[in-house]
Design a protein around this motif. Sequence first.
Motif, PDB file in Angstrom:
ATOM      1  N   ALA A   1      31.772 -72.164 -10.154  1.00 28.60           N
ATOM      2  CA  ALA A   1      31.215 -73.529 -10.251  1.00 28.60           C
ATOM      3  C   ALA A   1      30.996 -74.114  -8.857  1.00 28.60           C
ATOM      4  CB  ALA A   1      32.163 -74.421 -11.051  1.00 28.60           C
ATOM      5  N   ALA A   2      31.771 -73.678  -7.880  1.00 31.74           N
ATOM      6  CA  ALA A   2      31.645 -74.231  -6.520  1.00 31.74           C
ATOM      7  C   ALA A   2      30.463 -73.598  -5.781  1.00 31.74           C
ATOM      8  CB  ALA A   2      32.937 -74.005  -5.745  1.00 31.74           C
ATOM      9  N   ALA A   3      30.283 -72.311  -5.929  1.00 29.42           N
ATOM     10  CA  ALA A   3      29.169 -71.622  -5.248  1.00 29.42           C
ATOM     11  C   ALA A   3      28.894 -70.284  -5.934  1.00 29.42           C
ATOM     12  CB  ALA A   3      29.516 -71.394  -3.773  1.00 29.42           C
ATOM     13  N   LYS A   4      27.756 -70.250  -6.665  1.00 32.50           N
ATOM     14  CA  LYS A   4      27.442 -69.043  -7.441  1.00 32.50           C
ATOM     15  C   LYS A   4      27.305 -67.809  -6.565  1.00 32.50           C
ATOM     16  CE  LYS A   4      25.040 -71.226 -11.191  1.00 32.50           C
ATOM     17  NZ  LYS A   4      23.870 -71.757 -11.754  1.00 32.50           N
ATOM     18  N   THR A   5      26.749 -67.991  -5.372  1.00 30.60           N
ATOM     19  CA  THR A   5      26.409 -66.815  -4.566  1.00 30.60           C
ATOM     20  C   THR A   5      27.614 -66.201  -3.847  1.00 30.60           C
ATOM     21  OG1 THR A   5      25.817 -68.327  -2.806  1.00 30.60           O
ATOM     22  CG2 THR A   5      24.007 -67.465  -4.161  1.00 30.60           C
ATOM     23  N   SER A   6      28.745 -66.908  -3.836  1.00 25.56           N
ATOM     24  CA  SER A   6      29.925 -66.302  -3.199  1.00 25.56           C
ATOM     25  C   SER A   6      31.087 -66.140  -4.190  1.00 25.56           C
ATOM     26  CB  SER A   6      30.362 -67.142  -1.993  1.00 25.56           C
ATOM     27  OG  SER A   6      30.577 -68.474  -2.410  1.00 25.56           O
ATOM     28  N   ALA A   7      30.816 -66.416  -5.468  1.00 26.06           N
ATOM     29  CA  ALA A   7      31.917 -66.433  -6.449  1.00 26.06           C
ATOM     30  C   ALA A   7      32.517 -65.056  -6.697  1.00 26.06           C
ATOM     31  CB  ALA A   7      31.394 -66.999  -7.771  1.00 26.06           C
ATOM     32  N   THR A   8      33.856 -65.053  -6.845  1.00 23.29           N
ATOM     33  CA  THR A   8      34.554 -63.827  -7.265  1.00 23.29           C
ATOM     34  C   THR A   8      35.306 -64.075  -8.576  1.00 23.29           C
ATOM     35  OG1 THR A   8      36.488 -64.465  -5.960  1.00 23.29           O
ATOM     36  CG2 THR A   8      34.887 -63.000  -4.889  1.00 23.29           C
ATOM     37  N   GLY A   9      35.119 -65.270  -9.155  1.00 24.04           N
ATOM     38  CA  GLY A   9      35.807 -65.587 -10.399  1.00 24.04           C
ATOM     39  C   GLY A   9      35.506 -67.018 -10.821  1.00 24.04           C
ATOM     40  N   PHE A  10      36.347 -67.519 -11.735  1.00 24.12           N
ATOM     41  CA  PHE A  10      36.149 -68.866 -12.281  1.00 24.12           C
ATOM     42  C   PHE A  10      37.474 -69.620 -12.179  1.00 24.12           C
ATOM     43  CE2 PHE A  10      33.022 -66.092 -13.970  1.00 24.12           C
ATOM     44  CZ  PHE A  10      31.885 -66.850 -14.195  1.00 24.12           C
ATOM     45  N   ALA A  11      37.383 -70.937 -11.933  1.00 27.20           N
ATOM     46  CA  ALA A  11      38.619 -71.710 -11.787  1.00 27.20           C
ATOM     47  C   ALA A  11      38.551 -72.983 -12.626  1.00 27.20           C
ATOM     48  CB  ALA A  11      38.842 -72.052 -10.318  1.00 27.20           C
ATOM     49  N   PHE A  12      39.725 -73.486 -13.015  1.00 22.58           N
ATOM     50  CA  PHE A  12      39.821 -74.770 -13.708  1.00 22.58           C
ATOM     51  C   PHE A  12      41.061 -75.497 -13.216  1.00 22.58           C
ATOM     52  CE2 PHE A  12      43.277 -73.747 -16.682  1.00 22.58           C
ATOM     53  CZ  PHE A  12      43.260 -72.359 -16.642  1.00 22.58           C
ATOM     54  N   VAL A  13      41.113 -76.805 -13.493  1.00 20.61           N
ATOM     55  CA  VAL A  13      42.169 -77.617 -12.887  1.00 20.61           C
ATOM     56  C   VAL A  13      43.219 -78.088 -13.902  1.00 20.61           C
ATOM     57  CG1 VAL A  13      42.639 -79.762 -11.624  1.00 20.61           C
ATOM     58  CG2 VAL A  13      40.654 -78.357 -11.009  1.00 20.61           C
ATOM     59  N   GLU A  14      42.757 -78.641 -15.011  1.00 18.06           N
ATOM     60  CA  GLU A  14      43.699 -79.235 -15.972  1.00 18.06           C
ATOM     61  C   GLU A  14      44.583 -78.180 -16.629  1.00 18.06           C
ATOM     62  OE1 GLU A  14      44.055 -82.518 -16.616  1.00 18.06           O
ATOM     63  OE2 GLU A  14      42.599 -82.787 -14.988  1.00 18.06           O
ATOM     64  N   THR A  15      45.864 -78.504 -16.789  1.00 17.85           N
ATOM     65  CA  THR A  15      46.758 -77.585 -17.510  1.00 17.85           C
ATOM     66  C   THR A  15      46.614 -77.867 -19.001  1.00 17.85           C
ATOM     67  OG1 THR A  15      48.244 -77.850 -15.653  1.00 17.85           O
ATOM     68  CG2 THR A  15      49.124 -76.697 -17.533  1.00 17.85           C
ATOM     69  N   HIS A  16      45.491 -77.435 -19.558  1.00  8.86           N
ATOM     70  CA  HIS A  16      45.191 -77.740 -20.951  1.00  8.86           C
ATOM     71  C   HIS A  16      44.383 -76.586 -21.538  1.00  8.86           C
ATOM     72  CE1 HIS A  16      43.662 -79.802 -24.489  1.00  8.86           C
ATOM     73  NE2 HIS A  16      44.627 -80.700 -24.284  1.00  8.86           N
ATOM     74  N   PRO A  17      44.654 -76.215 -22.804  1.00  8.02           N
ATOM     75  CA  PRO A  17      43.917 -75.090 -23.389  1.00  8.02           C
ATOM     76  C   PRO A  17      42.394 -75.276 -23.338  1.00  8.02           C
ATOM     77  CG  PRO A  17      45.666 -75.802 -24.868  1.00  8.02           C
ATOM     78  CD  PRO A  17      45.682 -76.748 -23.717  1.00  8.02           C
ATOM     79  N   ASP A  18      41.937 -76.527 -23.490  1.00  6.38           N
ATOM     80  CA  ASP A  18      40.480 -76.751 -23.474  1.00  6.38           C
ATOM     81  C   ASP A  18      39.876 -76.393 -22.120  1.00  6.38           C
ATOM     82  OD1 ASP A  18      40.588 -77.523 -26.025  1.00  6.38           O
ATOM     83  OD2 ASP A  18      40.513 -79.703 -25.628  1.00  6.38           O
ATOM     84  N   ALA A  19      40.624 -76.684 -21.044  1.00  4.54           N
ATOM     85  CA  ALA A  19      40.127 -76.362 -19.700  1.00  4.54           C
ATOM     86  C   ALA A  19      40.041 -74.841 -19.534  1.00  4.54           C
ATOM     87  CB  ALA A  19      41.050 -76.962 -18.640  1.00  4.54           C
ATOM     88  N   LEU A  20      41.050 -74.141 -20.052  1.00  2.00           N
ATOM     89  CA  LEU A  20      41.030 -72.676 -19.995  1.00  2.00           C
ATOM     90  C   LEU A  20      39.859 -72.135 -20.824  1.00  2.00           C
ATOM     91  CD1 LEU A  20      42.253 -69.831 -19.458  1.00  2.00           C
ATOM     92  CD2 LEU A  20      43.783 -70.233 -21.410  1.00  2.00           C
ATOM     93  N   LYS A  21      39.715 -72.673 -22.050  1.00  2.00           N
ATOM     94  CA  LYS A  21      38.625 -72.208 -22.931  1.00  2.00           C
ATOM     95  C   LYS A  21      37.278 -72.444 -22.273  1.00  2.00           C
ATOM     96  CE  LYS A  21      40.641 -73.511 -27.269  1.00  2.00           C
ATOM     97  NZ  LYS A  21      40.412 -74.347 -28.439  1.00  2.00           N
TER      98      LYS A  21
END
Length: 490
Positions: free
Chosen positions: A423-443
Motif C-alpha cells: 500500500a505504501a509503494a507498489k514498485t518496491s513492495a515485498t509484502g502487505f502490512a496492516f496496523v489495527e490489532t483486529h481480525p478485519d484489518a488482517l482480513k
Amino acid sequence: MAKNKTPGLNIVFVVSEASPLAKTGGLADVAGSLPHALKELGHQLTVIMPFYKHEIAKSGVPVTPANDAIHIWINGTSRQAPLHTTDIEGVRFLLIEQDDLYSRDSLYGASGGAYEDNLLRYTFFVRVALEAAARQSRPVDIFHCHDWQTGLLPMLLKYQYQHYANIAHAKCVYTIHNLAYQGVFQPSWLSLLGIPSHDFNTGGFEYYGQINCMKAGIFAADHVTTVSNTYAKEILTAEYGCHLEGFLNHYKTKLSGIVNGLDTADWNPETDPHIAANYSAKDPSGKANCKADLQKELGLKQDANTPIIAMVSRLAEQKGVDLLLAAIPWWLHQGCQVVVLGSGDPHDEHQLAALSQHHPKKMYFYKGFNETLARKIYAGADIFPMPSRFEPCGLGQLIAMRYGTVPVVRATGGLKDTVADYAAAKTSATGFAFVETHPDALKHAVGSALNVYGKPAAWKRILTRAMRRDSSWKASAKQYDELYRSMLST
Ligand code: ADP
C-alpha cells in the motif's frame, strides 16, 4: 607495505538455545548464525549453551567430551559439570552437561509452561559458562548474553568473577530478543543460589519484591541491544514496555536496535534438500512443484490456482493467533487453503484442530515443532500472515520472503522494519502490512494480497522482489562489530 589488519576479538556468546543443536524459536536461529557472520569478520567465536542431551542427539550433530569439567557449589550442593564440544564451521560450541537440569522433555517447560527450578538451571549455566570462559587461553573481550536466561551474567561477572584475569575486563552486551519473557522468581532463591544482592532494589533487579533476570541484564550490561530499530523505540512506551518502560528509559543511552539477519545459506530455496524442487528468484518455477507436493502431503485438494495461506509459529497471544482464528473461516469460505504449523496455547491448538477436522480438504493443522514440514510450508505456500501484537524482529517473515511466500504482517517491531508494504509503494513492495490489532484489518490486508495473487504477473513481481531482499547477516554483523569495538575503546 602490508596492510595493518585489526586483530579479531575473542567473543563469547552465552545463550540458552542455538541452531542446529536445540531450537524453540528465533533465538536459536540468531545464536546459530550471527557467530558465523562475526567469524567472517575475523573474530574468534565460542558459543556456550546447556547440553540438552535429547535435543542434541536429535540434531545429529556429533559432539565430543572436552575432557574437562567444572565444579561449583550451588543450592547447598556440590555439582560437577562435564563439558562437551563441537566445531561448526569454525565456531566452537561448548556444552555444559548436567543431566538432572538439562536432560528433560523440553528446553524450558512442558507445553509452553516453565519448569519450577528454571532459575537454578540457568544460574548454574551462567556460572559454569563464566568459569569455562575464564579457562580459555585467550582473554575474553566480549560476553554477548541473550534474554532472561543469561540476564544474571553481567552482574555475576561484576561482583563474583573479577579474580579471573581472563574475563575480568570483558565487556557485556545484553540482547533482548523478547521483553515479554523476563524470568521472574521468588526472592528466596537469592540466598539459595548465592546471587549477589547489592542491587536487589527497584533501581536494580528487584521487580515488585521478586527477582527479575531481564532487569538484571539491562542494569548490569555495558550495552543493551534489541533486535530491530522499531522495537528498540516501542519498548520505551507503556504499550510495549511490559512494565519495564520506565526502567528502560532510564538506560536508553546504552540501548540500541540491530535488526536480525538470517542464515541465508541454510534458508535457501536453491539448495534446500527438504523441499520438492529447488528454485530461485531468477527462475521461481520450482515453487509450483513445492506447492503441489505440500497439497499432496497434507491431503489438501491439489489445485495450482488455489492460494495457500500458511503460518509457522509458536501459538501464543503475542502472535495474534486469535486474529488468525477469526479470519480462517472467511478465507476457507473464499476458497483458500489454510495450513498452520505450531504449538503452544492449548486453547489455540484445540480450535485449530477443530477447524481442520471440519475442513480436511481445505485446512491442515500440525500440532508440534517440525523443521522439515516448516521448510515445505515456506516453499509451498503463497501467503504468510504474521498478525503479531508485538514482534521484536520476527524471522518467519524473513524466511517466507526468501522462499517467495509473501508476508502479510502487522506493522510492528521488526515486521515493520523488514517488510515493504504494497500500500505504501507498489514498485518496491515485498509484502502487505496492516496496523489495527483486529481480525478485519488482517482480513483486509490478506484480501489485498489475494487481489494481487489474482494477477499472476504482478504477483510474480512481488514474490521475486521478496526473494531478492538481502536478509543476510552482513550489514547487521558489521553493526555488532562496530558496537563491540566502540565498547572496548571506552
Ligand atoms: P519467535 O522467536 O518469537 O518464536 P520468530 O519469528 O523470531 O518467532 O522465529 C520463529 C522461528 O521458529 C522460525 O525459524 C520458525 O520457522 C520456527 N518455528 C516456529 N514454530 C515452529 C514449528 N512449530 N515448527 C518448526 N519451526 C517453527
